[in-house]
Design a protein around this motif. Sequence first.
Motif, mmCIF file in Angstrom:
data_model
loop_
_atom_site.group_PDB
_atom_site.id
_atom_site.type_symbol
_atom_site.label_atom_id
_atom_site.label_comp_id
_atom_site.label_asym_id
_atom_site.label_seq_id
_atom_site.Cartn_x
_atom_site.Cartn_y
_atom_site.Cartn_z
ATOM 1 N N SER A 148 33.337 -38.015 34.182
ATOM 2 C CA SER A 148 34.701 -38.105 33.659
ATOM 3 C C SER A 148 35.578 -38.922 34.598
ATOM 4 N N TYR A 149 36.705 -39.361 34.062
ATOM 5 C CA TYR A 149 37.681 -40.113 34.852
ATOM 6 C C TYR A 149 39.066 -39.803 34.303
ATOM 7 N N LYS A 150 39.998 -39.565 35.195
ATOM 8 C CA LYS A 150 41.388 -39.293 34.803
ATOM 9 C C LYS A 150 42.088 -40.617 34.499
ATOM 10 N N LEU A 151 42.776 -40.671 33.368
ATOM 11 C CA LEU A 151 43.506 -41.868 32.973
ATOM 12 C C LEU A 151 44.998 -41.705 33.225
ATOM 13 N N THR A 152 45.683 -42.826 33.429
ATOM 14 C CA THR A 152 47.136 -42.797 33.427
ATOM 15 C C THR A 152 47.599 -42.711 31.970
ATOM 16 N N LEU A 153 48.876 -42.433 31.759
ATOM 17 C CA LEU A 153 49.385 -42.318 30.392
ATOM 18 C C LEU A 153 49.209 -43.619 29.622
ATOM 19 N N LYS A 154 49.522 -44.750 30.233
ATOM 20 C CA LYS A 154 49.390 -46.043 29.557
ATOM 21 C C LYS A 154 47.928 -46.343 29.240
ATOM 22 N N GLU A 155 47.031 -46.036 30.171
ATOM 23 C CA GLU A 155 45.602 -46.237 29.914
ATOM 24 C C GLU A 155 45.144 -45.389 28.734
ATOM 25 N N PHE A 156 45.598 -44.142 28.718
ATOM 26 C CA PHE A 156 45.248 -43.251 27.615
ATOM 27 C C PHE A 156 45.767 -43.811 26.290
ATOM 28 N N GLN A 157 47.037 -44.240 26.258
ATOM 29 C CA GLN A 157 47.632 -44.756 25.024
ATOM 30 C C GLN A 157 46.891 -46.001 24.531
ATOM 31 N N LEU A 158 46.487 -46.850 25.448
ATOM 32 C CA LEU A 158 45.770 -48.061 25.071
ATOM 33 C C LEU A 158 44.387 -47.734 24.506
ATOM 34 N N LEU A 159 43.658 -46.842 25.174
ATOM 35 C CA LEU A 159 42.337 -46.474 24.687
ATOM 36 C C LEU A 159 42.438 -45.714 23.363
ATOM 37 N N SER A 171 45.647 -57.048 18.511
ATOM 38 C CA SER A 171 46.274 -58.161 19.218
ATOM 39 C C SER A 171 47.081 -57.683 20.416
ATOM 40 N N LYS A 172 47.364 -58.609 21.333
ATOM 41 C CA LYS A 172 48.194 -58.273 22.489
ATOM 42 C C LYS A 172 49.592 -57.867 22.050
ATOM 43 N N ASN A 173 50.119 -58.540 21.034
ATOM 44 C CA ASN A 173 51.459 -58.196 20.545
ATOM 45 C C ASN A 173 51.512 -56.770 20.020
ATOM 46 N N THR A 174 50.482 -56.368 19.289
ATOM 47 C CA THR A 174 50.421 -55.000 18.779
ATOM 48 C C THR A 174 50.388 -53.999 19.926
ATOM 49 N N ILE A 175 49.578 -54.282 20.937
ATOM 50 C CA ILE A 175 49.481 -53.390 22.097
ATOM 51 C C ILE A 175 50.822 -53.276 22.805
ATOM 52 N N TRP A 180 54.861 -50.364 24.822
ATOM 53 C CA TRP A 180 56.123 -50.598 25.527
ATOM 54 C C TRP A 180 57.326 -50.706 24.596
ATOM 55 N N GLY A 181 57.101 -50.852 23.282
ATOM 56 C CA GLY A 181 58.192 -50.952 22.330
ATOM 57 C C GLY A 181 58.656 -52.384 22.132
ATOM 58 N N TYR A 182 59.364 -52.607 21.037
ATOM 59 C CA TYR A 182 59.848 -53.951 20.703
ATOM 60 C C TYR A 182 60.793 -54.504 21.760
ATOM 61 N N ASP A 183 61.578 -53.629 22.363
ATOM 62 C CA ASP A 183 62.585 -54.075 23.335
ATOM 63 C C ASP A 183 62.084 -54.019 24.768
ATOM 64 N N GLY A 184 60.806 -53.719 24.951
ATOM 65 C CA GLY A 184 60.241 -53.641 26.295
ATOM 66 C C GLY A 184 60.110 -55.018 26.931
ATOM 67 N N GLU A 185 59.902 -55.027 28.225
ATOM 68 C CA GLU A 185 59.801 -56.288 28.961
ATOM 69 C C GLU A 185 58.359 -56.637 29.313
#
Length: 229
Positions: A148-159, A171-175, A180-185
């Motif tokens: 097993s391996y512990k994931l960060t929140l972003k890693e978990f959300q991506l997987l 796509s990268k845009n979808t990810i 990060w949301g539409y208004d994210g940087e």
Amino acid sequence: MRVLIVEDETHLAEAVAQVLKKNHYSVDLAHDGEYGLDCAISAIYDFIILDIMLPKIDGITILKEIRKQGMSVPVVLLTAKGETEDTVNGLDSGADDYMAKSFRSEELLARLRALSRRKGKLIQEGILAYGDINLYPNSLELFCDNKSYKLTLKEFQLLELLINMRGLVVSKNTIIEKLWGYDGEAEDNNVEVYISFLRKKLSHIQSETSIHTMRGVGYVLKSQGDRHV
């Protein structure tokens, strides 16, 4: 929470959108079924409010395609008809709830809150599985056999996103929009960094599941048992 409203009656769609925005939902609108389906399969929405009678592609067809692709996003169907046949057809096609267009805004908000609680319970209790890996939402842990391996929140959300897309290219845009949301940087390199992190962790637990780059398109999760691998 991000909501997609697929409704060809512009005034109704905009009125519902305003109600949701005032209650801190992020809202996108689609006024025909073809564009609505394109938005829906992007997998960036937490809820979809879907009219049955739509130009180009009807709501039931959209709903069936969403479920065919393995997407579990909660869907509330809207219709001007109040007949039992429409209700049964919608629910049998995979809808989570059903409302006639004479609804009050308070009723819609209550139904979304109820679906949100149900969704949260499923996420907490469920285990996401793909190929030889299991993803545990409660602990954010990734398992393969006894490793097993512990994931960060972003890693978990991506997987989680890649697993939910069930072998489809993301796509990268979808990810970026989902994580990060539409208004994210966030930019493309942010996605590349997290893809790299996940690949290393999949390798660390010796998983046969891997993230493939489709150059110029995006990423897709594949397992050794996939027919197309």
